[in-house]
Design a protein around this motif. Structure first.
Motif, short mmCIF file in Angstrom:
data_model
loop_
_atom_site.label_atom_id
_atom_site.label_comp_id
_atom_site.label_asym_id
_atom_site.label_seq_id
_atom_site.Cartn_x
_atom_site.Cartn_y
_atom_site.Cartn_z
N PHE A 101 0.84 -1.20 0.00
CA PHE A 101 0.00 0.00 0.00
C PHE A 101 0.87 1.25 0.00
CE2 PHE A 101 -1.77 3.44 2.57
CZ PHE A 101 -2.87 3.78 1.80
N PHE A 102 1.87 1.28 0.88
CA PHE A 102 2.76 2.43 0.98
C PHE A 102 3.44 2.70 -0.36
CE2 PHE A 102 6.92 4.28 1.43
CZ PHE A 102 6.68 5.39 2.23
N LEU A 103 4.03 1.66 -0.95
CA LEU A 103 4.75 1.82 -2.21
C LEU A 103 3.83 2.27 -3.34
CD1 LEU A 103 7.13 -1.25 -1.93
CD2 LEU A 103 7.74 1.16 -1.65
N SER A 104 2.63 1.75 -3.36
CA SER A 104 1.66 2.15 -4.37
C SER A 104 1.29 3.63 -4.20
CB SER A 104 0.42 1.27 -4.28
OG SER A 104 -0.57 1.73 -5.14
N GLU A 105 1.01 4.02 -2.99
CA GLU A 105 0.65 5.41 -2.72
C GLU A 105 1.81 6.36 -3.04
OE1 GLU A 105 -2.39 6.88 -1.71
OE2 GLU A 105 -3.02 4.91 -2.41
N PHE A 106 3.01 5.94 -2.69
CA PHE A 106 4.17 6.77 -2.96
C PHE A 106 4.39 6.92 -4.46
CE2 PHE A 106 8.60 8.01 -3.27
CZ PHE A 106 8.68 8.96 -2.27
N GLU A 107 4.17 5.83 -5.19
CA GLU A 107 4.29 5.88 -6.64
C GLU A 107 3.28 6.85 -7.23
OE1 GLU A 107 3.65 2.62 -10.03
OE2 GLU A 107 5.22 2.08 -8.59
N ASN A 108 2.05 6.89 -6.68
CA ASN A 108 1.04 7.83 -7.13
C ASN A 108 1.50 9.27 -6.91
OD1 ASN A 108 -0.71 5.79 -7.91
ND2 ASN A 108 -1.85 5.82 -5.99
N ILE A 109 2.14 9.52 -5.80
CA ILE A 109 2.65 10.86 -5.50
C ILE A 109 3.71 11.25 -6.53
CG2 ILE A 109 3.99 12.22 -3.83
CD1 ILE A 109 2.58 10.53 -1.63
N GLU A 110 4.62 10.32 -6.81
CA GLU A 110 5.68 10.60 -7.79
C GLU A 110 5.09 10.86 -9.18
OE1 GLU A 110 9.64 8.30 -6.20
OE2 GLU A 110 8.14 7.11 -7.29
N ASP A 111 4.06 10.06 -9.54
CA ASP A 111 3.40 10.27 -10.84
C ASP A 111 2.75 11.64 -10.92
OD1 ASP A 111 4.20 7.73 -11.60
OD2 ASP A 111 2.23 6.80 -11.27
N GLN A 112 2.12 12.07 -9.84
CA GLN A 112 1.46 13.37 -9.80
C GLN A 112 2.50 14.49 -9.94
OE1 GLN A 112 -0.79 13.48 -6.17
NE2 GLN A 112 -2.27 11.95 -6.88
N GLU A 113 3.65 14.34 -9.32
CA GLU A 113 4.69 15.36 -9.40
C GLU A 113 5.28 15.44 -10.80
OE1 GLU A 113 7.57 14.70 -6.30
OE2 GLU A 113 6.16 15.26 -4.74
N GLU A 114 5.36 14.30 -11.49
CA GLU A 114 5.90 14.29 -12.84
C GLU A 114 4.97 14.98 -13.83
OE1 GLU A 114 6.80 10.28 -13.97
OE2 GLU A 114 8.37 10.10 -12.43
N THR A 115 3.67 14.97 -13.58
CA THR A 115 2.71 15.58 -14.50
C THR A 115 2.53 17.08 -14.24
OG1 THR A 115 0.83 14.95 -13.09
CG2 THR A 115 1.46 13.42 -14.87
#
Length: 116
Positions: A101-115
């Motif tokens: 869950f943590f890694l998935s949520e963190f990946e979402n944060i990184e994806d949002q920052e890239e966009t």
């Protein structure tokens, strides 16, 4: 078990390796160093964990005097140790879900920052 002075899951790995057969503390440490991808265990930690596992009757120890030199303590997992190992498995499965869950949520944060 009381609050340990070693890695939280070190006893789980010790019990896991002991399911392969009886072993000495130094041999267990070497197995962990050789087979575990991330292992920060040291000799004193392994022996503290083994002493605690012996105290709670998860392992039994016998002195091996068959070889020349000093006697060595050989550890064997008990039925109580197998039950404890099952408890560790359940705990680690829950931890794995939380980590996923943590890694998935963190990946979402990184994806949002890239966009942005």
């Amino acid at each position: 078990m009381a609050k340990p002075k070693y890695g939280r899951h070190l006893p789980a790995f010790i019990l896991l390796f002991l399911t392969r057969g009886s072993s000495y503390g130094s041999a267990l440490l070497n197995l962990m160093k050789d087979e575990m991808p991330f292992n920060s265990s040291d000799g004193p930690g392994v022996y503290r964990a083994l002493n605690e596992l012996e105290r709670v009757e998860a392992v039994i120890a016998q002195w091996d005097t068959s070889a020349k030199g000093a006697a060595k303590k050989c550890y064997t997992i008990t039925d109580k140790g197998m039950m404890l190992l099952s408890e560790f498995k359940k705990e680690l499965e829950q931890l794995q879900k939380n980590m996923e869950f943590f890694l998935s949520e963190f990946e979402n944060i990184e994806d949002q920052e890239e966009t942005r």
